[in-house]
Structure formats: C-alpha cells, structure tokens
Scaffold this active site. Structure first.
Site, PDB file in Angstrom:
ATOM      1  N   ASP A 103      74.135 -46.157  -8.871  1.00 22.30           N
ATOM      2  CA  ASP A 103      74.139 -44.706  -8.633  1.00 22.30           C
ATOM      3  C   ASP A 103      73.944 -43.955  -9.949  1.00 22.30           C
ATOM      4  O   ASP A 103      74.218 -44.485 -11.024  1.00 22.30           O
ATOM      5  CB  ASP A 103      75.477 -44.262  -8.025  1.00 22.30           C
ATOM      6  CG  ASP A 103      75.700 -44.860  -6.643  1.00 22.30           C
ATOM      7  OD1 ASP A 103      74.710 -45.227  -5.990  1.00 22.30           O
ATOM      8  OD2 ASP A 103      76.877 -44.946  -6.235  1.00 22.30           O
TER       9      ASP A 103
HETATM   10  N1  URA Z   1      78.414 -49.446  -5.327  1.00 24.02           N
HETATM   11  C1  URA Z   1      78.462 -48.101  -5.473  1.00 24.02           C
HETATM   12  O1  URA Z   1      79.137 -47.425  -4.733  1.00 24.02           O
HETATM   13  N2  URA Z   1      77.705 -47.549  -6.436  1.00 24.02           N
HETATM   14  C2  URA Z   1      76.960 -48.260  -7.299  1.00 24.02           C
HETATM   15  O2  URA Z   1      76.329 -47.682  -8.181  1.00 24.02           O
HETATM   16  C3  URA Z   1      76.936 -49.648  -7.148  1.00 24.02           C
HETATM   17  C4  URA Z   1      77.674 -50.224  -6.149  1.00 24.02           C
END
Ligand code: URA
Length: 226
Positions: A103
């Site tokens: 993310d």
């Molecule tokens: N899970 C999440 O919620 N975000 C990420 O960036 C990676 C795994």
C-alpha cells in the site's frame, strides 16, 4: 544488438551519455577502441569493456527496495509518486515491474524485476510465498487475538489461510501470511477489532529486509529469490 543499446542496458547511461563514453575511448570491443555507437555487437561472444571492466549482459534483473511510505506500487500513476521514483539512476528501468503490491503507506521489502515469468509465478495463488509484516496497532492485543489470526479470520467473506502471529511488544505484531489479498494485513487486524497504524514488510520468501535503509535498493540474483 547495437553497441549503444547494449551499454544503456548495462546501466551506463542514456544513448547520448554512452556515445560520449565511446567517443572518449572508455569503451572497447574485443580490444578495439575505434568503434561507433551504431556498431552491432554480439553480446554473447564479444568482449566489451568499460575501462578495464568486462560488461556482461543480463537478460533478467532483480532488485529489492526498502519502500518508503507515500509512494504507490505501480510503474506509472497519474497522481502519485511511484516506487519507480525511488530507484537510483544505476537501476535499469526497462520493463521493470514490482512483484505484488505494498500500500501507499506501507514500508518495507519490495521485489522488482523485468522477469515477467518469475513475477507471474511468485504472485500465483498456488505459489504461497511467505511474507512477514510488522504491524503497529492502535491498541494492544491478546493471546486470544493472536490465536484467531493464526487460525484464520473473516476479512469480508473470505477466511484467511493459517498464518503465523506473534507479539513483538505492546501494540506490535509480527504476522506471516502465505497469500496476498487486497489490504490483507490491515483487514486481518480489523477482524480482531483493532487497527494498523504503521505497516512494514520485513520478508518475502527467502528475501529479508535486514538492515537495509529506508529507500535503499540492492541488485540481487535469481538464486537469492527461489
Ligand atoms: N497487507 C496490507 O494491508 N497492506 C500492505 O501493504 C500489504 C499487506
């Protein structure tokens, strides 16, 4: 392949920059400095040198990045800065793509490669690559919460596969998952009635973040990955 293309793909700079290296007699092909950027070379059998260093052509390249927060995991984005903006000049960007996604606000280990087959293989639901995340949570959690995460929780109609979960400290969780659903870690933490306030990936299969600085990039080999 044209000599200037080869030198560019070896990471020696733009077409214009490598032309200047050739003109300044920094490059030799089989010991010969009287060469032109337009010459055709055989990258498998000719010996191409930059000063005294033999340049070897790699079809596939693999890099790991310690991603900073604030960058989206994409090759291009109309609004945001992308992980490609974090890569220094020496990284050969041609056909390079991230393997999977972190993310925008997640930090940590991201693999990038121009090896499309490997990218596809690692992301396949069948491949079950272990990924370990360190999550800082809004409030503390119990052994019971950890047990729920280990067994599998409902993240909106999907029950997660067995995972490894342990407490590192108050409000700090280590979670290893073998799948990669959208926002999976954040959703798993929500399923135990808590919230992720900071997230970092510290491993991806055999690859470990270890002491890499935030924003640092390393070139690695295929054998380091599988
Ligand atoms: N899970 C999440 O919620 N975000 C990420 O960036 C990676 C795994």
């Amino acid at each position: 392949m044209r000599l200037d293309k080869f030198l560019t793909e070896c990471g020696l700079g733009s077409r214009r920059e490598v032309k200047s290296l050739i003109d300044n007699k920094k490059i030799s092909v089989n010991g010969n400095f009287k060469i032109s950027s337009k010459d055709n070379i055989d990258e498998k059998s000719d010996i191409i040198k930059y000063e005294d260093n033999i340049l070897s052509y790699k079809e596939f390249r693999y890099y790991i990045l310690n991603k900073k927060s604030g960058y989206v995991t994409a090759v291009e984005d109309p609004r945001d800065k992308t992980v490609m903006d974090l890569l220094p000049d020496w990284v050969i960007k041609k056909d390079l793509a991230p393997v999977g996604r972190l993310d925008k606000d997640t930090e940590g280990l991201l693999l990038l490669t121009n090896d499309g087959q490997l990218n596809h293989k690692l992301l396949s639901p069948k491949s079950h690559v272990d990924k370990t995340y360190i999550a800082h949570t809004e409030k503390d959690f119990s052994e019971e919460d950890l047990e729920k995460l280990r067994k599998g929780v409902d993240i909106g109609g999907y029950i997660t596969m067995p995972a490894e979960a342990s407490k590192i400290d108050t409000n700090i969780l280590s979670l290893t998952i073998r799948e990669g659903k959208f926002h999976q870690v954040k959703k798993m933490v929500e399923a135990i009635d808590n919230k992720v306030i900071y997230l970092k990936r510290v491993s991806f299969g055999k690859l470990l973040l270890e002491d890499m600085e935030l924003g640092e990039v390393k070139e690695i080999n295929l054998e380091d990955i599988i």
